[in-house]
Design an enzyme around this catalytic site. Sequence first.
Site, short mmCIF file in Angstrom:
data_model
loop_
_atom_site.label_atom_id
_atom_site.label_comp_id
_atom_site.label_asym_id
_atom_site.label_seq_id
_atom_site.Cartn_x
_atom_site.Cartn_y
_atom_site.Cartn_z
CG HIS A 227 5.52 93.59 -77.16
ND1 HIS A 227 6.73 94.10 -76.75
CD2 HIS A 227 5.47 92.33 -76.66
CE1 HIS A 227 7.38 93.19 -76.02
NE2 HIS A 227 6.64 92.11 -75.97
CE LYS B 248 11.67 87.91 -67.79
NZ LYS B 248 10.79 88.17 -68.95
NE ARG C 29 8.31 85.90 -79.44
CZ ARG C 29 9.01 86.37 -78.44
NH1 ARG C 29 9.96 87.23 -78.67
NH2 ARG C 29 8.78 86.00 -77.20
CB SER D 166 11.94 92.82 -74.90
OG SER D 166 10.62 93.14 -75.21
P1 ADP Z 1 6.81 87.97 -70.86
O1 ADP Z 1 7.84 88.20 -69.81
O2 ADP Z 1 5.42 87.78 -70.34
O3 ADP Z 1 7.17 86.92 -71.89
P2 ADP Z 1 7.18 89.88 -73.02
O4 ADP Z 1 7.07 91.36 -72.96
O5 ADP Z 1 8.48 89.28 -73.43
O6 ADP Z 1 6.71 89.38 -71.59
O7 ADP Z 1 6.06 89.29 -73.99
C1 ADP Z 1 4.69 89.54 -73.78
C2 ADP Z 1 3.89 88.71 -74.77
O8 ADP Z 1 4.16 89.17 -76.09
C3 ADP Z 1 4.21 87.21 -74.78
O9 ADP Z 1 3.01 86.50 -75.03
C4 ADP Z 1 5.17 87.06 -75.91
O10 ADP Z 1 5.15 85.75 -76.46
C5 ADP Z 1 4.59 88.08 -76.89
N1 ADP Z 1 5.58 88.56 -77.84
C6 ADP Z 1 6.81 89.04 -77.60
N2 ADP Z 1 7.43 89.38 -78.73
C7 ADP Z 1 6.56 89.08 -79.75
C8 ADP Z 1 6.64 89.15 -81.18
N3 ADP Z 1 7.73 89.58 -81.80
N4 ADP Z 1 5.56 88.75 -81.89
C9 ADP Z 1 4.46 88.28 -81.24
N5 ADP Z 1 4.34 88.17 -79.91
C10 ADP Z 1 5.38 88.56 -79.16
#
Ligand code: ADP
Length: 170
Positions: free
Chosen positions: A17, A41, A90, A128
């Site tokens: 992130h 969630k 990803r 996460s």
């Molecule tokens: P959500 O519930 O919206 O998916 P996340 O916190 O899991 O929330 O992810 C927020 C954004 O960050 C999403 O666009 C996700 O694809 C991106 N993201 C999560 N992990 C990574 C990573 N390791 N590299 C790049 N982007 C990521």
Amino acid sequence: MVIAVYPGTFDPLTCGHTDIIDRAAALVDKLTVGIYENPTKQPLFPVEQRVGFVEEAVTGLPNVQVRAFKGLTVDFIHQIGGRVMIRGLRANSDFEREFEMALMNRKLAPDIELLCLMTSSQYQFLSSSLIKEVAKLGGCLEGMVPDHVAFALKQKFSMSGEVAIGKGKM
Ligand code: ADP
């Protein structure tokens, strides 16, 4: 002026992130990191703490602010006065989901443009949910989450009594 929003659950914030935040902040004039309150969630960390994680990580980025939000992401982007939504991509699985959401969001708010940034290769397999699994089992999270997040995870799982006998440092 380009005003963008990077929405997500950030439960918790990872280095995948922060990499997207750094790169997006360099592209746009103002970036708001929007943290979903997301009651369906059952997040591990309450929204205030998730906001705090990001705030601490962006102290060196003057054009980045952090806000919690409820409801539709596109409504939140309109409230901020933004026109661009940032997402990270990803593997293929992210693409399918992002594509579906993007088409729905375009129907709801045709004025908002989606900008997807590819993950950096070292964060390709970082999520996460995986971080929470590793933290629960007492694994080392160095280089995967900011230090203050690693500390909070360690505290969370040691308080709940769920952490395995400490292996490696976090
Ligand atoms: P959500 O519930 O919206 O998916 P996340 O916190 O899991 O929330 O992810 C927020 C954004 O960050 C999403 O666009 C996700 O694809 C991106 N993201 C999560 N992990 C990574 C990573 N390791 N590299 C790049 N982007 C990521």
